[in-house]
Design a protein around this motif. Structure first.
Motif, PDB file in Angstrom:
ATOM      1  N   PHE A   1       0.591  -4.865   3.051  1.00 58.26           N
ATOM      2  CA  PHE A   1      -0.704  -4.867   3.042  1.00 58.26           C
ATOM      3  C   PHE A   1      -1.475  -5.707   4.173  1.00 58.26           C
ATOM      4  O   PHE A   1      -0.929  -7.096   3.702  1.00 58.26           O
ATOM      5  CB  PHE A   1      -1.260  -5.311   1.376  1.00 58.26           C
ATOM      6  CG  PHE A   1      -2.894  -6.018   1.240  1.00 58.26           C
ATOM      7  CD1 PHE A   1      -3.853  -4.528   1.434  1.00 58.26           C
ATOM      8  CD2 PHE A   1      -2.659  -7.153   1.120  1.00 58.26           C
ATOM      9  CE1 PHE A   1      -4.862  -5.138   0.626  1.00 58.26           C
ATOM     10  CE2 PHE A   1      -4.675  -7.438   0.923  1.00 58.26           C
ATOM     11  CZ  PHE A   1      -4.978  -6.223   1.312  1.00 58.26           C
TER      12      PHE A   1
ATOM     13  N   VAL B   1       0.874  -0.859  -0.313  1.00 53.43           N
ATOM     14  CA  VAL B   1       0.337  -0.288   0.120  1.00 53.43           C
ATOM     15  C   VAL B   1       1.000   1.179   0.293  1.00 53.43           C
ATOM     16  O   VAL B   1       1.880   1.702   1.038  1.00 53.43           O
ATOM     17  CB  VAL B   1      -1.114   0.375   1.310  1.00 53.43           C
ATOM     18  CG1 VAL B   1      -1.706   1.154   1.207  1.00 53.43           C
ATOM     19  CG2 VAL B   1      -1.373  -1.242   1.442  1.00 53.43           C
TER      20      VAL B   1
ATOM     21  N   TRP C   1     -11.575  -2.370  -0.563  1.00 53.98           N
ATOM     22  CA  TRP C   1      -9.935  -2.672   0.823  1.00 53.98           C
ATOM     23  C   TRP C   1      -9.820  -1.689   1.930  1.00 53.98           C
ATOM     24  O   TRP C   1      -9.366  -1.815   2.625  1.00 53.98           O
ATOM     25  CB  TRP C   1      -8.736  -3.302   0.333  1.00 53.98           C
ATOM     26  CG  TRP C   1      -8.063  -2.360  -1.171  1.00 53.98           C
ATOM     27  CD1 TRP C   1      -8.037  -1.598  -2.313  1.00 53.98           C
ATOM     28  CD2 TRP C   1      -7.114  -1.337  -0.616  1.00 53.98           C
ATOM     29  NE1 TRP C   1      -7.609  -0.382  -2.840  1.00 53.98           N
ATOM     30  CE2 TRP C   1      -7.234  -0.213  -1.519  1.00 53.98           C
ATOM     31  CE3 TRP C   1      -6.602  -0.906   0.851  1.00 53.98           C
ATOM     32  CZ2 TRP C   1      -5.621   1.246  -1.029  1.00 53.98           C
ATOM     33  CZ3 TRP C   1      -5.437   0.016   0.734  1.00 53.98           C
ATOM     34  CH2 TRP C   1      -5.314   1.779   0.003  1.00 53.98           C
TER      35      TRP C   1
ATOM     36  N   LYS D   1      -3.415   0.663  -3.724  1.00 49.03           N
ATOM     37  CA  LYS D   1      -2.982  -0.703  -3.861  1.00 49.03           C
ATOM     38  C   LYS D   1      -2.374  -1.587  -4.896  1.00 49.03           C
ATOM     39  O   LYS D   1      -2.369  -1.086  -5.478  1.00 49.03           O
ATOM     40  CB  LYS D   1      -4.186  -1.411  -2.900  1.00 49.03           C
ATOM     41  CG  LYS D   1      -4.229  -2.899  -2.684  1.00 49.03           C
ATOM     42  CD  LYS D   1      -5.191  -3.936  -2.740  1.00 49.03           C
ATOM     43  CE  LYS D   1      -5.310  -5.484  -3.005  1.00 49.03           C
ATOM     44  NZ  LYS D   1      -5.889  -6.371  -2.887  1.00 49.03           N
TER      45      LYS D   1
END
Length: 291
Positions: free
Chosen positions: A172, A128, A200, A142
Motif C-alpha cells: 500500500f 492491496v 484511497w 485494501k
C-alpha cells in the motif's frame, strides 16, 4: 487517410477522436467488434483500404485477439498486440516495469489462498489486492486485517474464473490523496492531470476530482521509460507521488482521456490525431495524410 476505429461502444473518448478525424476530412471506417468476424487466412473486405486502426475495445479479450488479427493482415494497429498484451495483464505490466528499472510498487503473485495469505502477511497491513485484468478501479481491495484478507481471498477463490485464482498483491503506497495520469504517445506526454479523492482509489471513473499537472524532469523521464518498457504507443501512464519522487503503478493501452480533455487546455484529440497521422505515414511513406 482511412482510419479504422475498432470499438464496442462509442463513448465520449471515441467521439472526440471521430470529430477530429472528420474535421480533417479523413475517411473513417467504424468497426463494431461485436459484429465483425476475423478470418485466419485473409482480411475481411470491410478492412480494404485501411491505413491504420485504433483499438478502442472495452473488452480485453477482444482487444487482444483483434490486434493480433490486424497485425497478421499487415494493417498498422494502435496499440500493437505486444503492447496490449503487456498492459492488459497487471502481472506482465509489473514485470515489464521492474525489468526496465522503472520504480513500481512492490508486488507479489500467488496461486493459492495459502500462499496469497503468506504474501499478505509479508507485506503487513494495509496492503492491496487487485485483479490481474481490470480497469476503472473495480474489484480492488485494501486489506486492513487478517480477517478481511481471509474473507476476500475466499470470495476470489470461489468466483470461478481462473484469473481470480491469480492473487496479485501489492504494498500500500501512502500517496498524498491523489495520483497522476499522463497521456503519452511513444513516451512523449500530451498532457497530465492529478486525480484527487478522499478515497484511497483515485480513479476518475470513481469520481475523483481532476486538475492539470505539470510534469517535472523526473516524471518526464519515467513516462518515457515506462512507455518503452511496454512497447510504446498511445498510453496512459499512472504515477503516484512518494515523498519527493514517484512510482509508476500501471500503464494503460486503451486509455480513456475524456477527463483529461476537460482538465487541461491542450487539444488532446488533435494531438492524438497528429500522432496517428505520423504513425500511419511512418508505416507507409507514400501515404498522403494532409487533409
Amino acid at each position: 487517410m482511412n482510419v479504422g476505429i475498432l470499438y464496442s461502444r462509442i463513448r465520449k473518448d471515441e467521439k472526440l477522436l471521430l470529430n477530429e478525424l472528420r474535421e480533417r476530412d479523413h475517411e473513417i471506417t467504424k468497426i463494431d467488434v461485436r459484429k465483425q468476424t476475423f478470418d485466419i487466412s485473409e482480411a475481411p473486405a470491410a478492412f480494404d483500404g485501411l491505413d491504420i486502426v485504433v483499438d478502442r475495445c472495452l473488452a480485453t479479450s477482444r482487444s487482444l485477439y483483434a490486434t493480433q488479427f490486424f497485425e497478421a493482415y499487415g494493417i498498422p494497429v494502435v496499440n500493437s498486440h505486444e503492447t496490449a498484451d503487456i498492459c492488459a495483464d497487471k502481472v506482465k505490466n509489473s514485470l515489464a516495469l521492474e525489468g526496465a528499472g522503472v520504480p513500481t510498487p512492490a508486488t507479489k503473485v500467488a496461486f493459492t489462498k495459502e500462499t496469497a495469505m503468506e504474501a499478505i502477511e509479508d507485506f503487513g497491513y494495509p496492503c492491496v489486492l487487485k485483479p490481474v485484468v481490470g480497469s476503472w478501479g473495480r474489484l480492488m481491495a485494501k486489506i486492513d486485517s487478517e480477517s478481511a484478507a481471509e474473507a476476500i481471498l475466499e470470495h476470489k477463490a470461489t468466483l470461478g474464473h481462473y484469473e481470480h485464482k491469480v492473487f496479485y498483491i501489492q504494498e500500500f503506497v501512502e500517496k498524498p490523496g491523489r495520483d497522476i495520469r499522463v497521456l503519452a504517445v511513444d513516451g512523449e506526454p500530451i498532457a497530465a492531470m492529478v486525480r484527487s479523492s478522499d478515497h484511497w482509489i483515485t480513479n476518475a471513473a470513481k469520481g475523483a476530482e481532476t486538475d492539470v499537472f505539470d510534469l517535472d524532469d523526473e516524471a518526464l523521464d519515467l513516462v518515457q521509460k515506462a512507455s518503452d518498457a511496454v512497447g510504446g504507443g498511445l498510453l496512459g501512464v499512472d504515477l503516484m507521488e512518494t515523498g519527493d519522487s514517484y512510482t509508476v503503478h500501471e500503464v494503460n493501452h486503451t486509455v480513456e482521456f475524456k477527463a483529461l480533455d476537460e482538465a487541461v487546455e491542450t487539444d488532446v484529440a488533435g494531438t492524438v490525431v497528429d500522432w496517428l497521422e505520423q504513425t500511419a505515414q511512418a508505416a507507409d511513406p507514400e501515404l498522403e495524410v494532409t487533409a
